[in-house]
Design a protein around this motif. Structure first.
Motif, short mmCIF file in Angstrom:
data_model
loop_
_atom_site.label_atom_id
_atom_site.label_comp_id
_atom_site.label_asym_id
_atom_site.label_seq_id
_atom_site.Cartn_x
_atom_site.Cartn_y
_atom_site.Cartn_z
N ALA A 88 0.81 -1.23 0.00
CA ALA A 88 0.00 0.00 0.00
C ALA A 88 0.84 1.27 0.00
CB ALA A 88 -0.95 0.00 1.21
N ALA A 89 2.08 1.21 0.47
CA ALA A 89 2.89 2.42 0.52
C ALA A 89 3.79 2.56 -0.70
CB ALA A 89 3.73 2.44 1.80
N GLY A 90 3.65 1.66 -1.66
CA GLY A 90 4.44 1.75 -2.89
C GLY A 90 3.84 2.76 -3.86
N GLY A 98 11.64 -2.86 0.58
CA GLY A 98 10.67 -1.87 1.04
C GLY A 98 11.29 -0.55 1.48
N LYS A 99 12.39 -0.12 0.83
CA LYS A 99 13.06 1.12 1.24
C LYS A 99 12.28 2.37 0.85
CE LYS A 99 17.81 0.05 2.11
NZ LYS A 99 17.93 -1.40 1.83
N LEU A 151 -8.26 -0.58 3.60
CA LEU A 151 -7.23 -1.15 4.48
C LEU A 151 -5.96 -1.32 3.67
CD1 LEU A 151 -6.01 -2.74 6.89
CD2 LEU A 151 -7.22 -4.77 6.03
N GLY A 152 -4.88 -0.69 4.15
CA GLY A 152 -3.58 -0.85 3.49
C GLY A 152 -2.72 -1.84 4.23
N ILE A 153 -2.07 -2.73 3.49
CA ILE A 153 -1.12 -3.67 4.09
C ILE A 153 0.26 -3.21 3.67
CG2 ILE A 153 -0.54 -6.11 4.39
CD1 ILE A 153 -3.45 -5.93 4.79
N THR A 154 1.14 -3.05 4.65
CA THR A 154 2.47 -2.56 4.33
C THR A 154 3.50 -3.20 5.25
OG1 THR A 154 3.75 -0.53 3.92
CG2 THR A 154 2.24 -0.50 5.80
N GLY A 155 4.78 -2.80 5.11
CA GLY A 155 5.85 -3.56 5.75
C GLY A 155 6.62 -2.87 6.87
N SER A 156 6.14 -1.70 7.35
CA SER A 156 6.81 -1.10 8.50
C SER A 156 5.82 -0.23 9.27
CB SER A 156 8.01 -0.24 8.06
OG SER A 156 7.56 1.01 7.57
N ASP A 157 6.12 0.01 10.55
CA ASP A 157 5.24 0.85 11.37
C ASP A 157 5.24 2.29 10.87
OD1 ASP A 157 4.68 -1.38 12.83
OD2 ASP A 157 5.99 -0.86 14.51
N GLU A 158 6.40 2.73 10.37
CA GLU A 158 6.48 4.08 9.81
C GLU A 158 5.48 4.22 8.64
OE1 GLU A 158 10.03 4.86 7.65
OE2 GLU A 158 9.53 6.97 7.28
N LYS A 159 5.45 3.22 7.77
CA LYS A 159 4.53 3.28 6.63
C LYS A 159 3.08 3.21 7.08
CE LYS A 159 7.83 1.34 3.32
NZ LYS A 159 8.22 0.15 2.54
N VAL A 160 2.82 2.44 8.12
CA VAL A 160 1.45 2.38 8.66
C VAL A 160 1.01 3.79 9.05
CG1 VAL A 160 0.08 1.63 10.66
CG2 VAL A 160 1.49 -0.03 9.42
N ASN A 161 1.88 4.50 9.75
CA ASN A 161 1.54 5.86 10.18
C ASN A 161 1.33 6.79 9.00
OD1 ASN A 161 1.52 5.35 12.91
ND2 ASN A 161 3.75 5.66 13.10
N VAL A 162 2.23 6.71 8.04
CA VAL A 162 2.12 7.57 6.86
C VAL A 162 0.80 7.31 6.12
CG1 VAL A 162 3.10 7.94 4.55
CG2 VAL A 162 4.60 7.88 6.56
N LEU A 163 0.46 6.03 5.95
CA LEU A 163 -0.77 5.70 5.22
C LEU A 163 -2.00 6.29 5.92
CD1 LEU A 163 -0.16 1.96 4.19
CD2 LEU A 163 -0.14 3.96 2.70
#
Lengths: 334, 334
Positions: free
Chosen positions: A153-155, A322-323, A173-185
């Motif tokens: 979802a953050a790509g 996932g950078k 609902l976005g599925i992503t690979g880091s807590d930082e990305k969760v917050n951003v989404l």
């Protein structure tokens, strides 16, 4: 004139490494009639390019050993032997990974406006944005109030797809690979919900809790276990836009997973794999919507820009760990 | 009046057995206004009914424990309290597995013609035939000269689907489970090619040889390893009509197989699960084509008719060991 380019030195088996790429210095001859000389500004790295590193039949031909990698890029015309383009024009096109290159002017698309940053034409207003647009609008065809899940979802694609689904009135609902990305989404891009699949112990159970009415649409960039957890919660007549399978791009052997066809059948679901090229005739429609949503502030966008031509292999490989948040671009400073 | 009926005695785990069914004698009261009394003539057994034996959410509600199994059947009206139907009329409808039953007349469809044998209305001119029609015509949308593979090719749906694909100008490969069926498909039903998956050692290699131009359409009644072997040979923009997954109906645990989504993505393929009810508004279109093709001799049909009401469980269970060629029906002789 002299330029530097990056070639495919060897084909990877499994995860690629920097050793698969080679740097070369080349001489570019003066442009002939109809040609332009280009200085690269931004070069795009995209997950689909992994497929081209292997020697496999596909909709797009593999990179050739010893030849430059090519992909989406933005460049400035520094010399023109064409009526179509003049010196100083900015263009977007499929260009070699090179600091300078030469091309036929009619293979390039001119950027006509300064309304948006140039990099947008490789992202939200380029292939990733159009991919998101057609995957959501044509394949998922969401209805107001439906639930859509986006993996990756953050790509570059997922970020746009999730926001388009929100614009259509979906709960996303976005599925992503880091807590930082969760917050951003959640905080910057308006996703209703987002989870970090790497730290979620019971992924299927969590999806079930977060989507109590089931999953109507699934925009899949990832595949593998994430997709399997989502597909377990499809609603009747669910639609899956199959856009990417990054989880399996670097696996050298055939992976096994639960058989999904019985679940798809029992829900009368649809899975449709696609590439944006399938929608070429509708690109203007897509671009027009994307530009409007950007101007109206309904659609937000971000890029991860890596500085320096030499960092292209690093940036490309970073896609698989996932950078990036949003579009991954390399800025060429030479 | 007295009748005999078959109820769901217990829910199967894995493969059902005759013990899951119970026989009962019942008393049927006289029909009330709007109702008719029916004598069962032919009762249909269909693979999808296996799903209804389990207590699982689906598009159709499960059979209830202790209540009669119901399904497609043809019956004769022996007493009528309705203006719609009169004594002697033959009807088709969803009826209990019973020698006699009572129903509302407006839930039944009258058979108006003797042009076709009555049994056809449970097969080629009933749900299986319409399923084949819409799966081929709406989901596969075959073009002249394309290659279509049909699994479960000698079953009620597969037999019709393969012939419709031939009528559309496809090269058709049928996958089936016995040498006898291979012969029938090729010699009586015009399939270009047919193979016995049980005795074919390298299924994937054989499909590749028989379909040198790849597989454009796949009509799947079976799932499992057969589908996996076929999906490995899809062409770009291939379409899969997901109609049945009989290979997995009786598996009590989640089966594993190769992950298919990467293959679907790389071919921009479409998989669409469906039930014939999705096409209710187009039933007349489908029936009209099927009747025309039958009359023109372009479409052939066969049934496996088992004699005797008591044989219903046997006939149903026989679907899972491939005892039928074409539609499996039970003739009620009481």
């Amino acid at each position: 004139m002299k330029a530097r380019q990056i070639v495919l030195r060897s084909r990877p088996i499994g995860m690629p490494t920097e050793n698969n790429f080679g740097f070369e210095e080349i001489e570019i001859s003066a442009p002939k009639d109809g040609e332009v000389l280009l200085k690269s500004q931004y070069i795009s790295v995209d997950p689909y390019m992994r497929g081209r590193m292997s020697d496999e039949e596909s909709y797009i031909k593999p990179f050739e050993l010893g030849k430059p990698i090519d992909g989406g890029a933005i460049a400035t015309v520094i010399e023109s032997k064409s009526d179509i383009l003049k010196k100083g024009d900015r263009v977007v096109g499929m260009l070699p990974w090179a600091t300078y290159s030469k091309d036929k002017a009619d293979r390039l698309r001119k950027i006509h406006t300064d309304e948006f940053p140039d990099g947008y034409y490789l992202g939200v207003l380029g292939m990733p944005g159009l991919t998101a647009y057609f995957g959501v609008m044509d394949i998922c065809q969401p209805r107001y109030g439906e639930t859509m899940v986006i993996s990756g979802a953050a790509g570059a694609v997922g970020l746009v797809a999730g926001q388009i689904a929100r614009i259509q009135g979906c709960k996303v609902l976005g599925i992503t690979g880091s807590d930082e990305k969760v917050n951003v989404l959640k905080n910057e891009f308006g996703f209703d919900m987002a989870i970090n699949y790497k730290t979620t112990k019971d992924l299927s159970g969590t999806i079930s809790e977060l989507c109590p009415k089931g999953v109507d649409c699934y925009f899949d960039n990832v595949g593998g276990e994430v997709s399997e957890a989502i597909i377990a919660h499809l609603n009747y007549h669910a639609r899956i836009a199959l856009c990417g399978q990054i989880a399996s791009y670097n696996t050298a052997t055939q992976e096994m997973g639960p058989r999904l066809l019985p679940q798809i059948l029992s829900k009368s679901g649809t899975i449709k794999g696609f590439i944006v090229g399938d929608y070429q005739k509708r690109f203007l429609e897509g671009l027009s919507h994307l530009m409007t949503w950007l101007k109206e502030g309904k659609l937000h966008y971000t890029e991860t820009i890596i500085d320096g031509f030499d960092k292209l292999p690093y940036a490309f490989l970073g896609l698989f760990s996932g950078k990036n948040i949003g579009k991954m671009l390399v800025k060429v400073n030479e």
